[in-house]
Design a protein around this motif. Sequence first.
Motif, mmCIF file in Angstrom:
data_model
loop_
_atom_site.group_PDB
_atom_site.id
_atom_site.type_symbol
_atom_site.label_atom_id
_atom_site.label_comp_id
_atom_site.label_asym_id
_atom_site.label_seq_id
_atom_site.Cartn_x
_atom_site.Cartn_y
_atom_site.Cartn_z
ATOM 1 N N GLY A 156 -18.085 -3.888 -34.038
ATOM 2 C CA GLY A 156 -16.771 -3.553 -34.566
ATOM 3 C C GLY A 156 -16.536 -4.034 -35.979
ATOM 4 O O GLY A 156 -15.408 -4.033 -36.456
ATOM 5 N N ASP A 194 -20.499 4.898 -44.857
ATOM 6 C CA ASP A 194 -19.119 4.465 -44.724
ATOM 7 C C ASP A 194 -18.643 4.774 -43.303
ATOM 8 O O ASP A 194 -17.783 5.614 -43.080
ATOM 9 N N ASN A 203 -18.708 3.371 -38.792
ATOM 10 C CA ASN A 203 -18.506 2.268 -37.857
ATOM 11 C C ASN A 203 -19.824 1.624 -37.460
ATOM 12 O O ASN A 203 -20.904 2.151 -37.728
ATOM 13 N N ASP A 239 -19.194 -0.155 -31.939
ATOM 14 C CA ASP A 239 -17.750 -0.199 -32.058
ATOM 15 C C ASP A 239 -17.107 0.022 -30.695
ATOM 16 O O ASP A 239 -17.697 0.711 -29.864
ATOM 17 N N GLN A 245 -24.457 -9.310 -39.975
ATOM 18 C CA GLN A 245 -23.265 -9.544 -40.802
ATOM 19 C C GLN A 245 -22.690 -10.939 -40.545
ATOM 20 O O GLN A 245 -21.483 -11.154 -40.684
ATOM 21 N N GLY A 247 -9.130 -3.407 -37.162
ATOM 22 C CA GLY A 247 -10.420 -3.320 -36.481
ATOM 23 C C GLY A 247 -10.793 -4.581 -35.744
ATOM 24 O O GLY A 247 -11.936 -4.739 -35.319
ATOM 25 N N PRO A 276 -10.632 1.814 -37.417
ATOM 26 C CA PRO A 276 -11.588 0.722 -37.272
ATOM 27 C C PRO A 276 -11.476 -0.289 -38.426
ATOM 28 O O PRO A 276 -10.640 -0.146 -39.307
ATOM 29 N N PHE A 277 -12.352 -1.264 -38.368
ATOM 30 C CA PHE A 277 -12.558 -2.245 -39.434
ATOM 31 C C PHE A 277 -12.816 -1.521 -40.749
ATOM 32 O O PHE A 277 -13.537 -0.521 -40.783
ATOM 33 N N THR A 296 -14.754 -1.425 -43.847
ATOM 34 C CA THR A 296 -15.941 -2.020 -44.485
ATOM 35 C C THR A 296 -15.767 -2.031 -46.003
ATOM 36 O O THR A 296 -14.941 -1.308 -46.557
ATOM 37 N N TRP A 297 -16.597 -2.802 -46.677
ATOM 38 C CA TRP A 297 -16.507 -2.818 -48.146
ATOM 39 C C TRP A 297 -16.847 -1.444 -48.701
ATOM 40 O O TRP A 297 -16.301 -1.056 -49.749
ATOM 41 N N MET A 298 -17.720 -0.707 -48.006
ATOM 42 C CA MET A 298 -18.058 0.634 -48.490
ATOM 43 C C MET A 298 -16.837 1.560 -48.404
ATOM 44 O O MET A 298 -16.540 2.334 -49.316
ATOM 45 N N HIS A 299 -16.140 1.447 -47.287
ATOM 46 C CA HIS A 299 -14.950 2.280 -47.100
ATOM 47 C C HIS A 299 -13.888 1.920 -48.140
ATOM 48 O O HIS A 299 -13.228 2.800 -48.706
ATOM 49 N N MET A 309 -22.855 -9.492 -46.114
ATOM 50 C CA MET A 309 -22.763 -8.039 -45.970
ATOM 51 C C MET A 309 -23.916 -7.477 -45.152
ATOM 52 O O MET A 309 -23.805 -6.406 -44.569
#
Lengths: 510, 510
Positions: A384, A393, A395, A399, A436, B384, B400-401, B403-406, B495
């Motif tokens: 998650g 980009d 999940n 998740d 992570q 998330g 969801p969570f 992410t840094w990419m998102h 990351m």
Amino acid sequence: MQPSSPSINPGYTTSAILTGAVARYAAIIAGETFTGPSDYMTKAPATSGSLSGLTVSVESTDETLSLDTDESYVLDVPANGQGTLKAKTVYGALRGLETFSQLLETFEGKRVVRQTPVHIEDKPVLAHRGISLDTARNFYPVKAIERTLDAMSYNKMNVLHWHIVDAQSWPVQSLTSPDLTKNGAYSPSMTYSYDDVKQIIQYGRERGIRIIPEFDIPGHTYIVGNTYPDIMSCLNKQPNWDHFAAEPPSGQLNIAKPEATDFAIEIINEYGRLFSDNVFHLGGDEVNRNCWSEDPDVIAYLADHPDETVETLLVAFYTKVHNAVNALGKASMSWEETLFHSEYVPPKDTIIQTWIDEQSIPSTVAKGYRSIASPASSYYLDCGHGAWLPNFDGNSWCDPFKTWMHIYNFDAFANVTDPEQRKLVIGAEVALWSEQSDETVIDARLWPRAAAMAETAWSGKTDASGHVRTTAEVADRLHNQRFRMVGRGIGAEPMQPLWCARNPGACNLP
Amino acid sequence: MQPSSPSINPGYTTSAILTGAVARYAAIIAGETFTGPSDYMTKAPATSGSLSGLTVSVESTDETLSLDTDESYVLDVPANGQGTLKAKTVYGALRGLETFSQLLETFEGKRVVRQTPVHIEDKPVLAHRGISLDTARNFYPVKAIERTLDAMSYNKMNVLHWHIVDAQSWPVQSLTSPDLTKNGAYSPSMTYSYDDVKQIIQYGRERGIRIIPEFDIPGHTYIVGNTYPDIMSCLNKQPNWDHFAAEPPSGQLNIAKPEATDFAIEIINEYGRLFSDNVFHLGGDEVNRNCWSEDPDVIAYLADHPDETVETLLVAFYTKVHNAVNALGKASMSWEETLFHSEYVPPKDTIIQTWIDEQSIPSTVAKGYRSIASPASSYYLDCGHGAWLPNFDGNSWCDPFKTWMHIYNFDAFANVTDPEQRKLVIGAEVALWSEQSDETVIDARLWPRAAAMAETAWSGKTDASGHVRTTAEVADRLHNQRFRMVGRGIGAEPMQPLWCARNPGACNLP
């Protein structure tokens, strides 16, 4: 009952484990001024008595720590006078000392045990209550592992499944192949020496925690290729690593080469001696057949041996490495693929750790094997957090995030009804895979969620009357545990606004 | 170029901000032995020159810190001799010093700037680059906020949007209503005194970071009822709080009561003077109409005033509180509901912070208002993590969570094409709502994800040639930033496996 700092008298003073634990808990109790959040605005309970101390007695001088260790204890705390803690083993006494420490709350500077007299007869439902920690994707210093062992002891957990190496790094010292570490650890400072390992084993033992190492073979072994490329297949195939492995870098021991099996047996012999526990985890997860069926050496070997296949090679490999573990007087532990996704039939003493499918637990015990439950759908603490491939980009594969409620609600015994088969459900482990995670986040990733699992693993899913406990009922107790752990130096994450912790039930979904 | 520890000479020595920053960066540089993970196995670049030092010059003596502050700088680092950093303001100099510190890497004990000569002309794309931090659901000590300000300065962020109070607690001292804090802070130790606030404002100013306080009205105010129940509606309705509020406990200022508006204005006057920034955030999010339409006092008031409605009461309330902010010489900031989900027409200098819908940004600027982008779908750092209602085993509302990419891929300018309207897109803020966060996890929840946002807010989405940067291109730089921050004491989460950080591109999705 109002002990200021009750003395603890170990009855069995020849045990270094027990005297060490007594000193440790005396220090914890003396330093702790814990008030549960839901008790924040309440006054100290009326106190009439005074606890003079706690006397510990242990029946057995056998300090063997294994799956069979008796962890039961009986704790009596009277309204007045001396408390008693009785256990069959020192490890049972450790569990009772933890319970005793948790009976204490502080109100207006006074330390209080509520609702005396307390009489607790306690023992675990599951014999194996663990955390699987991956120290290969990212490294954790010894101090972080020891802090985790402390936190585990606060939750009566008794197994650190040390997923010590993986494709990305080989952080542990090797005496037989020093280059494995030299070429495989992330750096000299990111290495576990033999002394480090022994220190961690001892630290665990002092807290009643077994250290089960995992040397994952034949997959997840890319890093071996930094030293022994000749015994490897599909080393770091790019860019289509996903055809050869579950995650980059790809690489598996080349099961067509006898030297690869010899290497695996050498690893088992070396680390099977370093790690004292009588269970040794061989991994066996996510084995990728493409890695071998497209390997030129494997293709050539099979051309020369038309009666063999990738599958027979794998069975031969598993047979030899499992035999090597048994030859050390140990039982193997393996991920479920060894049982379900290969033609190999493991020895009956093999412990199968399931993760892919919750139904694998009933399937495992139906085949007569012992089962450890680590369902990714409930017990993978890394899930998650989003994907970690930087050009994607999306999940995470597993998740969503596993909340403490979701973890608490999982039942390792679900769909196992036969009493004999239920006996084979011996354990549960939450897992922290470290793609992570590293030392910056370990505490919050593990806690308090692992504590939710630990309660179900120790106490089961039901209370004394057979009622299945709900997370709404558990929340207040788990808040207490979280805040207590933070006070003891564990960076457990908050479960809710403090307002909710102080007002049980006020933050429930209608 | 190989400076051991280059001296930094501030040209403008009468500025305490600049001399303080020079001393701070000299200490950072002297203490830092950073090597980017992807440079781990490389050798030091050939060095021929030696940097004797860096001379800083600042044009203006005006140290006003506001939305209009010029943060541009020009940095030259030659292969040999003296570097120069030129800026219009001290705040531009701060940004240049941060860049200078990040040019340095350490190889084999030698500190090196690569690819000299370096010439950088730099300025931000967005004038407002912030973090919104909620200190009411859970409390953060001053030290945690100061550490966050340090981390923000490492990422050239310039606004801490301090969501200081909310339904659950009122942690800030009040001189006009001391009981608000006495009855509303979680405890005396979980309180921000006036001195604490002034210290945080000064700490931010020294790092070029504005502190914009939010006093969220009329919703999210349950805690005011601990002191002034008579000016409140729908206080802690149970169990059906969800009919009255987005989360428990419910409670809103009773807009039918003039005393409630007086209270709000008193708060604005008190804290508008304590907080020096010329923007004051009034909240205005998640206002719940049921809370009022079912309130007996509101019902009675409307029965007596048939030409009024809940909506006209709300417009009157907003008019008075926005006027009170303007009367202090400040502009209001408001969540988007004030503009889109009420009949109120805010003053044109109001800054609208959008969160519900990414399309609210073009809608805001189309109405002629300035826009700060905080889309929950991309910028809410708490999402998330699962639901936090203990009887609900489900996801968070904004799963969801992120992410840094998102986060990196979000574009605040999307669907805003008119050049004049694009000028109204003035900022971006990531938000950490603290239902499941407190000081134990703040660093990892914020970093490095906020750094991903910060780069897009400072540098925009495209490189000099107009190419939209991809996250695959950014990953190596962000890894460097993450490890640099960890070295500076910020617990930023990892990351990826370190193996991936050391092997750029090897962990991309094929």
